[in-house]
Every structure is written in C-alpha cells, then in structure tokens.
Design a protein around this motif. Structure first.
Motif, PDB file in Angstrom:
ATOM      1  N   PRO A 224       0.828  -1.215   0.000  1.00  0.00           N
ATOM      2  CA  PRO A 224       0.000   0.000   0.000  1.00  0.00           C
ATOM      3  C   PRO A 224       0.860   1.261   0.000  1.00  0.00           C
ATOM      4  O   PRO A 224       1.926   1.310   0.609  1.00  0.00           O
ATOM      5  N   ASP A 225       0.379   2.275  -0.694  1.00  0.00           N
ATOM      6  CA  ASP A 225       1.082   3.555  -0.758  1.00  0.00           C
ATOM      7  C   ASP A 225       0.827   4.395   0.492  1.00  0.00           C
ATOM      8  O   ASP A 225       1.707   5.097   0.968  1.00  0.00           O
ATOM      9  N   VAL A 226      -0.382   4.357   1.015  1.00  0.00           N
ATOM     10  CA  VAL A 226      -0.739   5.156   2.180  1.00  0.00           C
ATOM     11  C   VAL A 226      -0.046   4.555   3.400  1.00  0.00           C
ATOM     12  O   VAL A 226      -0.302   3.419   3.776  1.00  0.00           O
ATOM     13  N   ASP A 227       0.866   5.335   3.995  1.00  0.00           N
ATOM     14  CA  ASP A 227       1.742   4.799   5.044  1.00  0.00           C
ATOM     15  C   ASP A 227       1.768   5.616   6.330  1.00  0.00           C
ATOM     16  O   ASP A 227       2.613   5.406   7.181  1.00  0.00           O
ATOM     17  N   GLY A 228       0.874   6.580   6.455  1.00  0.00           N
ATOM     18  CA  GLY A 228       0.829   7.369   7.670  1.00  0.00           C
ATOM     19  C   GLY A 228       1.761   8.565   7.686  1.00  0.00           C
ATOM     20  O   GLY A 228       1.777   9.327   8.651  1.00  0.00           O
ATOM     21  N   VAL A 229       2.528   8.780   6.624  1.00  0.00           N
ATOM     22  CA  VAL A 229       3.488   9.887   6.585  1.00  0.00           C
ATOM     23  C   VAL A 229       2.872  11.143   5.988  1.00  0.00           C
ATOM     24  O   VAL A 229       3.147  12.257   6.442  1.00  0.00           O
ATOM     25  N   ASP A 230       2.034  11.005   4.999  1.00  0.00           N
ATOM     26  CA  ASP A 230       1.562  12.152   4.210  1.00  0.00           C
ATOM     27  C   ASP A 230       0.937  13.281   5.009  1.00  0.00           C
ATOM     28  O   ASP A 230       1.058  14.441   4.623  1.00  0.00           O
ATOM     29  N   LEU A 231       0.261  12.980   6.092  1.00  0.00           N
ATOM     30  CA  LEU A 231      -0.415  14.020   6.860  1.00  0.00           C
ATOM     31  C   LEU A 231       0.308  14.390   8.151  1.00  0.00           C
ATOM     32  O   LEU A 231      -0.220  15.154   8.961  1.00  0.00           O
ATOM     33  N   ARG A 232       1.535  13.880   8.321  1.00  0.00           N
ATOM     34  CA  ARG A 232       2.325  14.252   9.503  1.00  0.00           C
ATOM     35  C   ARG A 232       2.654  15.738   9.472  1.00  0.00           C
ATOM     36  O   ARG A 232       2.828  16.330   8.397  1.00  0.00           O
ATOM     37  N   ASP A 233       2.800  16.333  10.635  1.00  0.00           N
ATOM     38  CA  ASP A 233       3.109  17.763  10.724  1.00  0.00           C
ATOM     39  C   ASP A 233       4.432  18.123  10.057  1.00  0.00           C
ATOM     40  O   ASP A 233       4.596  19.246   9.583  1.00  0.00           O
ATOM     41  N   ASP A 234       5.385  17.193  10.026  1.00  0.00           N
ATOM     42  CA  ASP A 234       6.696  17.498   9.446  1.00  0.00           C
ATOM     43  C   ASP A 234       6.808  17.111   7.981  1.00  0.00           C
ATOM     44  O   ASP A 234       7.871  17.261   7.374  1.00  0.00           O
ATOM     45  N   CYS A 235       5.733  16.642   7.370  1.00  0.00           N
ATOM     46  CA  CYS A 235       5.768  16.225   5.970  1.00  0.00           C
ATOM     47  C   CYS A 235       5.474  17.422   5.068  1.00  0.00           C
ATOM     48  O   CYS A 235       4.460  18.110   5.234  1.00  0.00           O
ATOM     49  N   ILE A 236       6.375  17.649   4.129  1.00  0.00           N
ATOM     50  CA  ILE A 236       6.223  18.723   3.149  1.00  0.00           C
ATOM     51  C   ILE A 236       6.111  18.068   1.772  1.00  0.00           C
ATOM     52  O   ILE A 236       6.927  17.226   1.406  1.00  0.00           O
ATOM     53  N   HIS A 237       5.109  18.476   1.013  1.00  0.00           N
ATOM     54  CA  HIS A 237       4.856  17.934  -0.320  1.00  0.00           C
ATOM     55  C   HIS A 237       5.286  18.963  -1.354  1.00  0.00           C
ATOM     56  O   HIS A 237       4.975  20.157  -1.210  1.00  0.00           O
ATOM     57  N   LEU A 238       5.985  18.518  -2.372  1.00  0.00           N
ATOM     58  CA  LEU A 238       6.430  19.397  -3.452  1.00  0.00           C
ATOM     59  C   LEU A 238       5.959  18.797  -4.767  1.00  0.00           C
ATOM     60  O   LEU A 238       6.066  17.579  -4.970  1.00  0.00           O
ATOM     61  N   TRP A 239       5.455  19.646  -5.669  1.00  0.00           N
ATOM     62  CA  TRP A 239       5.036  19.127  -6.958  1.00  0.00           C
ATOM     63  C   TRP A 239       5.027  20.212  -8.014  1.00  0.00           C
ATOM     64  O   TRP A 239       5.043  21.402  -7.723  1.00  0.00           O
TER      65      TRP A 239
END
Length: 144
Positions: free
Chosen positions: A34-49
């Motif tokens: 699975p791709d959803v691993d609990g990291v994406d919505l963490r406070d320290d996670c920054i998404h770049l695109w």
C-alpha cells in the motif's frame, strides 16, 4: 512549483498526490505494498510538486524527518512528463531549502547514478521495497 506542508493540503491536492503515486507506483511499477503509510499528513511532511495548467500533478515528491534525519520519498513523474527535468527541479528545491541537513533517500536502484549527480552516495546494500530493487543513499549536510 508548489511546496505545501501537510496541514495546508486541500482535498483536491491530496487527491492529485495520490493519483500520481497510484499511476506511477501501483499501475506502472506494480508495487505490491500500500502507498498510504501514515506519513503524508504528519506535521513534518512537506509535499512538493509541479502541475500542468489543469492542476494535474506531473512530478511529485515528499520530504519529512524520521529517525533524526530528513528523508525524501515517493519521487514520481508521469511517464509522459519524463525527460523534462521536473524531478530534478523538485530535488534541487529540497536541497536549496534543507541542504544544510543530512538527507536520506531509499532510491530505486536504477536511479543510483542520477541521484549521485545531486551529491547522494550509496550508504548500504540493495534491498527490496514494494517488490522493487532499492538502495539506501545519503547526501551529507552542506554549508550552513
């Protein structure tokens, strides 16, 4: 280019992030985890695109801190957008913002030389992740 902390993501942005990762990892590369691993919505996670004019993400990565080190993960570019330097632009943005920190990546093994052009070096043996050959790499802190 968009740089967005997890807490500021809109529902559409989350959808687009998961769409590119689904297309690249699940469909194209046939990842077996699975791709959803609990990291994406963490406070320290920054998404770049980087998105096209319709808001469809063409290239993406995320960065976060785990085990005391900054990590880069989920680097993905749509097949039709490859060869344009999009992932390189995203990676340079991470290095511009956090290059004074040691940065770790679990790179797909075939990209070892490409990551090497950004100063990453192999830091351990090959391993399988989601059924794909990976290699741990690290870029030492620079400047500061």
């Amino acid at each position: 280019m968009t740089v967005r902390p997890a807490a500021e993501l809109t529902a559409r942005e989350v959808y687009e992030i998961w769409r590119i990762r689904d297309v690249v990892f699940a469909v194209e590369q046939q990842c077996d985890e699975p791709d959803v691993d609990g990291v994406d919505l963490r406070d320290d996670c920054i998404h770049l695109w980087i998105a096209d004019d319709d808001g469809i993400i063409q290239s993406y990565l995320r960065t976060y801190v785990a085990d005391g080190h900054r990590k880069i993960g989920r680097v993905a570019t749509l097949k039709e957008a490859r060869g344009q330097g999009l992932s390189g632009s995203l990676l340079r943005e991470v290095l511009d913002r956090w290059g004074t920190e040691e940065i770790h990546i679990g790179a797909q093994a075939y990209l070892e030389d490409w990551y090497g052009t950004f100063g990453f070096v192999t830091s351990g043996p090959h391993y399988l992740d989601a059924g794909i050959d990976h290699i741990p790499m690290v870029r030492q802190a620079c400047g500061g």
